[in-house]
Design a protein around this motif. Sequence first.
Motif, PDB file in Angstrom:
ATOM      1  N   GLN A   2       0.815  -1.209   0.000  1.00 27.99           N
ATOM      2  CA  GLN A   2       0.000   0.000   0.000  1.00 27.99           C
ATOM      3  C   GLN A   2       0.855   1.268   0.000  1.00 27.99           C
ATOM      4  O   GLN A   2       0.514   2.268  -0.636  1.00 27.99           O
ATOM      5  N   GLY A   3       1.980   1.222   0.728  1.00 32.17           N
ATOM      6  CA  GLY A   3       2.848   2.391   0.818  1.00 32.17           C
ATOM      7  C   GLY A   3       3.916   2.460  -0.244  1.00 32.17           C
ATOM      8  O   GLY A   3       4.702   3.414  -0.272  1.00 32.17           O
ATOM      9  N   ARG A   4       3.959   1.433  -1.104  1.00 35.34           N
ATOM     10  CA  ARG A   4       4.979   1.353  -2.160  1.00 35.34           C
ATOM     11  C   ARG A   4       6.368   1.577  -1.551  1.00 35.34           C
ATOM     12  O   ARG A   4       7.179   2.366  -2.034  1.00 35.34           O
ATOM     13  N   ILE A   5       6.631   0.854  -0.467  1.00 31.16           N
ATOM     14  CA  ILE A   5       7.864   0.998   0.306  1.00 31.16           C
ATOM     15  C   ILE A   5       8.985   0.210  -0.350  1.00 31.16           C
ATOM     16  O   ILE A   5       8.831  -0.965  -0.674  1.00 31.16           O
ATOM     17  N   SER A   6      10.124   0.851  -0.538  1.00 30.78           N
ATOM     18  CA  SER A   6      11.258   0.189  -1.182  1.00 30.78           C
ATOM     19  C   SER A   6      12.398  -0.139  -0.222  1.00 30.78           C
ATOM     20  O   SER A   6      13.287  -0.910  -0.578  1.00 30.78           O
ATOM     21  N   ARG A   7      12.365   0.415   0.977  1.00 30.91           N
ATOM     22  CA  ARG A   7      13.466   0.181   1.912  1.00 30.91           C
ATOM     23  C   ARG A   7      12.920  -0.063   3.310  1.00 30.91           C
ATOM     24  O   ARG A   7      12.104   0.706   3.810  1.00 30.91           O
ATOM     25  N   CYS A   8      13.369  -1.146   3.942  1.00 28.73           N
ATOM     26  CA  CYS A   8      12.933  -1.419   5.311  1.00 28.73           C
ATOM     27  C   CYS A   8      13.867  -0.696   6.285  1.00 28.73           C
ATOM     28  O   CYS A   8      15.007  -0.364   5.951  1.00 28.73           O
ATOM     29  N   ASP A   9      13.385  -0.464   7.492  1.00 29.60           N
ATOM     30  CA  ASP A   9      14.187   0.232   8.499  1.00 29.60           C
ATOM     31  C   ASP A   9      15.155  -0.712   9.204  1.00 29.60           C
ATOM     32  O   ASP A   9      16.297  -0.342   9.487  1.00 29.60           O
ATOM     33  N   ASN A  10      14.707  -1.923   9.488  1.00 24.62           N
ATOM     34  CA  ASN A  10      15.479  -2.879  10.283  1.00 24.62           C
ATOM     35  C   ASN A  10      16.064  -3.935   9.367  1.00 24.62           C
ATOM     36  O   ASN A  10      15.480  -5.016   9.181  1.00 24.62           O
ATOM     37  N   GLY A  11      17.224  -3.620   8.767  1.00 23.61           N
ATOM     38  CA  GLY A  11      17.754  -4.500   7.736  1.00 23.61           C
ATOM     39  C   GLY A  11      19.248  -4.730   7.820  1.00 23.61           C
ATOM     40  O   GLY A  11      19.840  -4.779   8.908  1.00 23.61           O
ATOM     41  N   ILE A  12      19.890  -4.812   6.662  1.00 20.88           N
ATOM     42  CA  ILE A  12      21.273  -5.264   6.552  1.00 20.88           C
ATOM     43  C   ILE A  12      22.297  -4.187   6.908  1.00 20.88           C
ATOM     44  O   ILE A  12      23.459  -4.494   7.196  1.00 20.88           O
ATOM     45  N   ASP A  13      21.898  -2.925   6.889  1.00 24.95           N
ATOM     46  CA  ASP A  13      22.885  -1.837   6.994  1.00 24.95           C
ATOM     47  C   ASP A  13      23.747  -1.932   8.240  1.00 24.95           C
ATOM     48  O   ASP A  13      24.914  -1.543   8.220  1.00 24.95           O
ATOM     49  N   LYS A  14      23.197  -2.476   9.325  1.00 22.07           N
ATOM     50  CA  LYS A  14      23.944  -2.528  10.581  1.00 22.07           C
ATOM     51  C   LYS A  14      25.126  -3.500  10.532  1.00 22.07           C
ATOM     52  O   LYS A  14      26.024  -3.438  11.383  1.00 22.07           O
ATOM     53  N   TYR A  15      25.153  -4.396   9.545  1.00 22.87           N
ATOM     54  CA  TYR A  15      26.234  -5.394   9.433  1.00 22.87           C
ATOM     55  C   TYR A  15      27.290  -5.019   8.395  1.00 22.87           C
ATOM     56  O   TYR A  15      28.307  -5.700   8.280  1.00 22.87           O
ATOM     57  N   LEU A  16      27.046  -3.985   7.641  1.00 23.53           N
ATOM     58  CA  LEU A  16      27.969  -3.605   6.583  1.00 23.53           C
ATOM     59  C   LEU A  16      29.091  -2.736   7.148  1.00 23.53           C
ATOM     60  O   LEU A  16      28.877  -1.915   8.044  1.00 23.53           O
ATOM     61  N   LYS A  17      30.273  -2.919   6.597  1.00 19.74           N
ATOM     62  CA  LYS A  17      31.416  -2.116   7.042  1.00 19.74           C
ATOM     63  C   LYS A  17      31.209  -0.664   6.631  1.00 19.74           C
ATOM     64  O   LYS A  17      30.812  -0.350   5.515  1.00 19.74           O
ATOM     65  N   GLN A  18      31.470   0.209   7.560  1.00 26.77           N
ATOM     66  CA  GLN A  18      31.282   1.634   7.298  1.00 26.77           C
ATOM     67  C   GLN A  18      32.473   2.193   6.524  1.00 26.77           C
ATOM     68  O   GLN A  18      33.574   1.704   6.648  1.00 26.77           O
TER      69      GLN A  18
END
Length: 269
Positions: A253-269
Motif C-alpha cells: 500500500q505504501g509502495r515501500i522500497s526500503r525497510c528500516d530494520n535491515g542489513i545496513d547494521k552489518y555492513l562495514k562503514q
Amino acid sequence: MEQKNIRTSVLISTYNWPEALKRSVGGMLSQTVMPGEIVIADDGSGPGTAAVIDSLRAESPVPIIHVWQEDRGFRKSMILNKAIARMTGDYVLQIDGDVIPSRHFVSDHLELAERGFFVCGSRVRLSPEVTRRVLSDEHFRPTLFNMPLSFAANSLRSRLLRHWMATRYGRRIDHLRGCNMAFWRDDLIRVNGFNEDLTQWGHEDGEIAFRLHFAGVGKKSLKMGGCVYHLYHPEASRSGEQRHLDELERVKQGRISRCDNGIDKYLKQ
C-alpha cells in the motif's frame, strides 16, 4: 552480460538438518558452472551442522563460509542479512538447505542474470519416500520417473523456452519461492536487505520482492532450467503468519522500497 564477468555467491539458509544440508551443498559442488563461494546462513544449528560444513570444506574447490547466530527462535531474515554482508560476490543465488540444486542451476541462472532484474526459479517437491532415498544414498538422483507428475515439468530444460518465458511467466511480483531466487547484491543493499521485523515463518521472500519492485528492479522467472529438488518435511507452524501478511500489505500500500530494520547494521562503514 557474459557469465565469466559475474562473480557469484551462493546463499544457503539452514537450521538443524545437517543431512539435508550435506546434499544441498553437495549439489553445489557438482555444478557444471561453479559459483565463486558458498555462504551458509545458519540460524542457530547445533554442532552436527558445523561438522558437516567442515567435512564439505575439505572437498570443495570454492570457499565455504559458515555464518552462525545463537538460536533465539526463528530469525531467518537476520541470519540472511548477516550472510549477505559477508559475501564477496556481485550476484547472489539463494536456496534453502532443504533443497538440492539441479546440475545446471548456476549456469541456467547466469543465463538470465541482467542488471535491473531479480530472478525467481522453480522447485520440485519430492515425496517422503524419494526424500528418504535421497538422504540414505548419496548416489541416488531424482528423475522424471520418481517425482510427482504435477512437478515434473519444472525439472525440464530448454534454453529457447527459458529465455522466452523469462519475462512472460509468473509476472505477479509475489509468484515466487524463496528457496530458488537470485539478486544483484547491490540491489539487496539498496532496499536494506531482508526485513528483520519479520520474526516468524513466511513471506519474507514476497516482502523483499515487492520492495525491490518499488525500487525499480524488474522480475524475471526462471522456467525450463535451474530448478531445485525440495526434500519432504512437515510444514512449519504458521501461527505468526498474519503479522507478516500485515507487513506485506503495508509495503504494497505504501509502495515501500526500503525497510528500516535491515542489513545496513552489518555492513562495514
